[in-house]
Design a protein around this motif. Structure first.
Motif, PDB file in Angstrom:
ATOM      1  N   ARG A 264     -16.067  21.525  37.885  1.00 40.90           N
ATOM      2  CA  ARG A 264     -14.879  21.375  38.724  1.00 40.90           C
ATOM      3  C   ARG A 264     -13.778  20.578  38.027  1.00 40.90           C
ATOM      4  O   ARG A 264     -12.640  20.522  38.512  1.00 40.90           O
ATOM      5  CB  ARG A 264     -15.259  20.713  40.048  1.00 40.90           C
ATOM      6  N   LEU A 265     -14.122  19.975  36.901  1.00 41.89           N
ATOM      7  CA  LEU A 265     -13.139  19.207  36.130  1.00 41.89           C
ATOM      8  C   LEU A 265     -12.810  19.899  34.807  1.00 41.89           C
ATOM      9  O   LEU A 265     -12.162  19.312  33.940  1.00 41.89           O
ATOM     10  CB  LEU A 265     -13.674  17.801  35.831  1.00 41.89           C
ATOM     11  N   SER A 266     -13.212  21.159  34.668  1.00 40.48           N
ATOM     12  CA  SER A 266     -13.040  21.858  33.390  1.00 40.48           C
ATOM     13  C   SER A 266     -11.569  21.957  32.985  1.00 40.48           C
ATOM     14  O   SER A 266     -11.244  21.972  31.792  1.00 40.48           O
ATOM     15  CB  SER A 266     -13.663  23.252  33.455  1.00 40.48           C
ATOM     16  N   HIS A 267     -10.676  22.006  33.968  1.00 43.58           N
ATOM     17  CA  HIS A 267      -9.246  22.130  33.657  1.00 43.58           C
ATOM     18  C   HIS A 267      -8.665  20.859  33.054  1.00 43.58           C
ATOM     19  O   HIS A 267      -7.527  20.859  32.553  1.00 43.58           O
ATOM     20  CB  HIS A 267      -8.461  22.512  34.907  1.00 43.58           C
ATOM     21  N   LEU A 268      -9.426  19.761  33.091  1.00 40.33           N
ATOM     22  CA  LEU A 268      -8.957  18.499  32.544  1.00 40.33           C
ATOM     23  C   LEU A 268      -9.456  18.247  31.128  1.00 40.33           C
ATOM     24  O   LEU A 268      -8.985  17.326  30.465  1.00 40.33           O
ATOM     25  CB  LEU A 268      -9.408  17.343  33.452  1.00 40.33           C
ATOM     26  N   ARG A 269     -10.400  19.045  30.670  1.00 38.06           N
ATOM     27  CA  ARG A 269     -11.013  18.776  29.368  1.00 38.06           C
ATOM     28  C   ARG A 269     -10.088  19.203  28.226  1.00 38.06           C
ATOM     29  O   ARG A 269      -9.120  19.931  28.428  1.00 38.06           O
ATOM     30  CB  ARG A 269     -12.337  19.536  29.235  1.00 38.06           C
ATOM     31  N   LEU A 270     -10.432  18.746  27.031  1.00 39.94           N
ATOM     32  CA  LEU A 270      -9.672  19.128  25.845  1.00 39.94           C
ATOM     33  C   LEU A 270      -9.806  20.637  25.594  1.00 39.94           C
ATOM     34  O   LEU A 270     -10.839  21.213  25.898  1.00 39.94           O
ATOM     35  CB  LEU A 270     -10.204  18.359  24.627  1.00 39.94           C
TER      36      LEU A 270
END
Length: 270
Positions: A264-270
């Motif tokens: 759910r936080l994949s859009h925040l990763r590098l």
């Protein structure tokens, strides 16, 4: 007003503790480079790599304050100076903490209890409380309310031998996230406790140096194997998630103890 000034006025205002090295330093660099943030830092030391980042971005982007994160008055001063300089606070990344002293519960010198708790747990309250009135105002670049990111640890859910004070404090951060999320839900302030994974930082060096004879050998070997096999995370990977949560973290996940690599936080990763 120049285009540069207008853009800067819209950039998020973040307070970051424990910014001088490791995970905190990576988070600082990502806040500055990826999110055009204005960042106030609070750290006990100012090593060369940290100073280089401060000099690169200048005092219109970084307000670097050296002090003890475990001191209540210092935290209040950090909020005050941030508001004086930039007019508000949009997010907090509370990353300061330390594993020492290692020691089994039966052997701990309890005179260190207050200092350790102040650094790893109470410091979060020391800065959250004065910052909340500004976080509730919703000055974020996307119009959302404020966001609070607490750097937790897998240790909060694991009984590592010799890590008693650290495990207690990190568990406390998880509870703080749950309670604060409920209390500030109507105000629109979101908060998360993040498990950042096993990172290649000074903490791992400390374990390899001081863990033998204190930690459970099997537990210690797990970390040694990860180091030997090149499995320790580079700090910028979880650092990107901490930075992203502070700027545009999903409000619907507020209160969660969440792993940095949660899908759910994949859009925040590098």
């Amino acid at each position: 007003m120049s285009a540069h000034t207008a853009q800067n006025d819209r950039s998020p205002i973040i307070i970051l503790t424990g910014a001088s090295r490791g995970l905190g330093l990576s988070t600082l660099q990502i806040l500055l480079s990826r999110y055009n943030a204005r960042v106030t830092t609070l750290s006990r030391s100012t090593p060369p790599d940290f100073q280089a980042v401060v000099e690169k971005y200048g005092d219109d982007r970084v307000l670097a304050i050296q002090g003890d994160v475990g001191d209540q008055a210092t935290n209040a001063e950090v909020v005050k100076r941030t508001v004086e300089k930039w007019g508000g606070v949009d997010g907090l990344v509370l990353n300061a903490g330390g594993l020492e002293p290692l020691g089994r519960i039966a052997d701990l010198d309890l005179s260190v209890l207050t200092t350790c708790s102040n650094t790893n747990l109470h410091s979060a309250l020391y800065i959250i409380q004065p910052a909340l009135p500004y976080l509730r105002k919703g000055r974020g670049a996307d119009g959302a309310k404020g966001r609070i990111v607490l750097t937790s640890s897998g240790a909060s859910m694991t009984g590592y031998v010799g890590w008693g004070l650290y495990c207690m404090a990190k568990s406390g951060l998880n509870a703080l996230a749950r309670v604060l999320a409920n209390e500030e839900k109507e105000a629109g302030v979101a908060v998360w406790a993040v498990r950042p994974g096993v990172i290649n930082t000074d903490m791992q060096s400390l374990l390899r140096d001081k863990g033998p004879g204190v930690m459970d050998p099997t537990q210690l070997q797990k970390f040694q194997d990860m180091y030997d096999n090149g499995q320790l995370l580079p700090p910028d990977e979880p650092g990107a998630v901490l930075a992203g949560l502070a700027v545009k973290g999903p409000i619907e996940l507020t209160g969660e103890y969440i792993e940095w690599k949660d899908d759910r936080l994949s859009h925040l990763r590098l």
